[in-house]
Design a protein around this motif. Structure first.
Motif, short mmCIF file in Angstrom:
data_model
loop_
_atom_site.label_atom_id
_atom_site.label_comp_id
_atom_site.label_asym_id
_atom_site.label_seq_id
_atom_site.Cartn_x
_atom_site.Cartn_y
_atom_site.Cartn_z
N SER A 40 -65.86 -22.42 17.80
CA SER A 40 -66.56 -21.03 18.32
C SER A 40 -66.12 -21.11 19.90
O SER A 40 -66.35 -19.94 20.54
CB SER A 40 -68.12 -21.70 18.23
OG SER A 40 -68.37 -22.87 19.04
N GLU A 41 -65.52 -22.12 20.38
CA GLU A 41 -65.39 -22.04 21.71
C GLU A 41 -64.02 -21.02 21.84
O GLU A 41 -63.91 -20.37 23.03
CB GLU A 41 -64.69 -23.35 22.51
CG GLU A 41 -66.06 -24.39 22.45
CD GLU A 41 -65.56 -25.77 22.92
OE1 GLU A 41 -64.38 -25.96 23.18
OE2 GLU A 41 -66.34 -26.66 22.79
N ASN A 42 -63.18 -21.09 20.99
CA ASN A 42 -61.94 -20.07 21.14
C ASN A 42 -61.54 -19.63 19.75
O ASN A 42 -60.65 -20.23 19.18
CB ASN A 42 -60.80 -20.76 21.77
CG ASN A 42 -59.82 -19.79 22.17
OD1 ASN A 42 -59.93 -18.62 21.80
ND2 ASN A 42 -58.81 -20.26 22.91
N PRO A 43 -62.44 -18.83 18.97
CA PRO A 43 -62.21 -18.42 17.38
C PRO A 43 -60.74 -17.71 17.42
O PRO A 43 -60.19 -17.81 16.43
CB PRO A 43 -63.10 -17.35 17.44
CG PRO A 43 -63.79 -17.03 18.61
CD PRO A 43 -63.49 -18.15 19.63
N GLN A 44 -60.35 -16.95 18.48
CA GLN A 44 -59.10 -16.20 18.39
C GLN A 44 -58.09 -16.99 18.28
O GLN A 44 -56.90 -16.81 17.65
CB GLN A 44 -58.85 -15.31 19.58
CG GLN A 44 -57.88 -14.29 19.41
CD GLN A 44 -58.07 -13.35 18.15
OE1 GLN A 44 -59.16 -12.76 18.09
NE2 GLN A 44 -57.11 -12.77 17.54
N GLN A 45 -57.93 -18.15 18.89
CA GLN A 45 -56.82 -18.97 18.90
C GLN A 45 -56.70 -19.81 17.56
O GLN A 45 -55.58 -19.82 17.06
CB GLN A 45 -57.08 -20.14 20.06
CG GLN A 45 -55.83 -21.36 19.98
CD GLN A 45 -56.14 -22.35 20.97
OE1 GLN A 45 -57.00 -22.34 21.82
NE2 GLN A 45 -55.17 -23.33 21.05
N PHE A 46 -57.59 -20.14 16.82
CA PHE A 46 -57.67 -20.67 15.54
C PHE A 46 -57.14 -19.79 14.70
O PHE A 46 -56.43 -19.95 13.65
CB PHE A 46 -59.09 -21.23 15.22
CG PHE A 46 -59.41 -22.51 15.86
CD1 PHE A 46 -59.10 -23.78 14.99
CD2 PHE A 46 -59.92 -22.57 16.93
CE1 PHE A 46 -59.25 -25.17 15.71
CE2 PHE A 46 -60.34 -23.87 17.63
CZ PHE A 46 -59.99 -25.08 17.03
N MET A 47 -57.72 -18.36 14.63
CA MET A 47 -57.35 -17.47 13.83
C MET A 47 -55.83 -17.14 13.82
O MET A 47 -55.09 -16.99 12.95
CB MET A 47 -58.04 -16.24 13.90
CG MET A 47 -57.78 -15.01 13.09
SD MET A 47 -58.96 -13.65 13.17
CE MET A 47 -60.39 -14.18 12.53
N ASP A 48 -55.48 -17.05 15.23
CA ASP A 48 -54.15 -16.79 15.29
C ASP A 48 -52.96 -17.97 14.80
O ASP A 48 -52.15 -17.70 14.14
CB ASP A 48 -53.50 -16.62 16.90
CG ASP A 48 -54.40 -15.28 17.52
OD1 ASP A 48 -54.49 -14.42 16.90
OD2 ASP A 48 -54.32 -15.14 18.73
N TYR A 49 -53.60 -19.18 15.12
CA TYR A 49 -52.80 -20.23 14.38
C TYR A 49 -52.56 -20.08 13.10
O TYR A 49 -51.57 -20.21 12.40
CB TYR A 49 -53.33 -21.67 15.02
CG TYR A 49 -52.97 -22.77 14.08
CD1 TYR A 49 -51.76 -23.28 14.63
CD2 TYR A 49 -53.51 -23.49 13.27
CE1 TYR A 49 -51.01 -24.37 13.85
CE2 TYR A 49 -52.93 -24.46 12.48
CZ TYR A 49 -51.77 -24.88 13.05
OH TYR A 49 -51.41 -25.87 12.10
#
Length: 390
Positions: A58-67
């Protein structure tokens, strides 16, 4: 027997079950844990480890999705490259083979919602060639590996080098032939008198077929014949050539300049074909299904032609007017004895009478009924080149 016993029946059954691919809806991508049933997945979602992973995401959801998206894309393309190469294949076949691996990245954790969206994205990014068919989407991998590109360039260079070597060899042979012809001296014929040692000896002439027209044969016979006989042969050859040329001139005189011009024009017209064929006042049939069953396979009359490829047609049965492209129409062949119009080829624009139909060759025979070619009989004209007149 203890619960943690490695050889217990339950432990063995659990290991056997964990080997296969489980249901995707009970898989947690964040924790990379596969649950066997709905209850297990619910318990996992309530666990502390899962809650910690959710807080991190939840802190950086875009980073996890991009990964996850990048991992999914790389693994999918790697499987496509290794398994199918540059062959054209259905995207579902590749995807089913990809998800058969138990530790794969799930699509519901990526930026793409469906396989179709992912396929379209591959086409837009230029990673694959994609095309849609009635059976679904097909993809074809584009190999941009530097080693592959270098190998292709090397093959092209080798082909070009082989062509250059062939051209050099051909030029060298041509030069050698030219040198041989230049260094060779022309043999001059030697003429001798026709003398007989005795009056009883007969004079014989050895003349090969076509000797009067070839230089080599004439030089051969000139060594046998004397000057008088040579003159006789030359006179016969001249008479033959003069008779042949006079016959050709008579044949040429039979055809006037106007006849030759007309023949040339007819030949041009006969071979001239265009990619458009619509003409006003012809009967056509609608072959597209996009307009519904009301107009499919129904006949209409062309009322107006727009930009050569589009026609405004009026339905024969209902009187409705439609604007259609020529790809959605086809010609109509009437019964023999009815009027038709030639739509393509050398006799384009002429009206005629349908004489007969050849079903095996999909052609017809017509008699021109208008213009300067009236009365001319045209055979083997294709179905698509004629249509019934309204």
């Amino acid at each position: 027997m203890g619960k943690s016993d490695f050889l217990s029946p339950k432990a063995i059954a659990n290991r056997i079950k964990s080997k296969g691919l489980q249901k995707l809806r009970w898989y947690c991508q964040m924790c990379q844990k596969q649950c066997r049933d709905e209850n297990g997945f619910k318990c996992h979602c309530m666990s502390e480890s899962h809650q910690r992973q959710l807080l991190l995401a939840s802190e950086n959801p875009q980073q996890f999705m991009d990964y996850f998206s990048e991992e999914f894309r790389n693994d999918f393309l790697e499987l496509l490259r290794r398994r199918f190469g540059t062959k054209r294949v259905h995207n579902n076949i590749v995807y089913n083979e990809y998800i058969s691996h138990r530790e794969h990245i799930h699509m519901n954790a990526t930026q793409w919602e469906t396989l179709t969206d992912f396929t379209k994205w591959l086409g837009r990014e230029g990673l694959c060639k994609v095309d849609e068919t009635p059976k679904g989407w097909y993809i074809q991998y584009i190999d941009r590996d530097p080693e592959t590109i270098r190998r292709q360039q090397e093959q092209e260079r080798k082909k070009k080098q082989d062509l250059d070597d062939e051209e050099k060899t051909a030029k060298f042979i041509e030069q050698q032939v030219r040198r041989g012809l230049e260094g060779k001296e022309l043999e001059m014929p030697v003429y001798t008198e026709l003398n007989r040692e005795s009056e009883e000896e007969k004079v014989t002439f050895n003349l090969n077929k076509g000797a009067s027209t070839s230089v080599a044969a004439s030089s051969k016979t000139s060594s046998v014949l004397g000057p008088n006989a040579l003159k006789m042969v030359e006179g016969a050859v001249k008479r033959k050539h003069s008779a042949h040329s006079s016959g050709q001139s008579k044949e040429k005189k039979k055809k006037s300049a106007l006849d030759e011009i007309m023949e040339l024009e007819e030949e041009k017209k006969r071979t001239a074909r265009r990619d458009y064929w619509l003409q006003p006042e012809i009967v056509v049939k609608i072959i597209t299904k996009k307009l519904g069953e009301k107009y499919h396979k129904k006949k209409a009359v062309v009322k107006e032609v727009i930009d050569k490829y589009t026609a405004v047609v009026k339905m024969i049965d209902s009187g409705d007017k439609l604007k259609l492209d020529q790809t959605h129409l086809e010609t109509v062949i009437p019964a023999p004895g009815k009027k038709v119009m030639v739509l393509n080829g050398g006799y384009r624009g002429n009206e005629g009478i349908l004489e007969s139909i050849n079903e095996k060759r999909f052609s017809a025979t017509i008699v021109i009924d208008s213009g300067p070619l009236k009365g001319r009989r045209v055979e083997d004209i294709l179905y698509e080149d004629i249509s019934k007149l309204a």
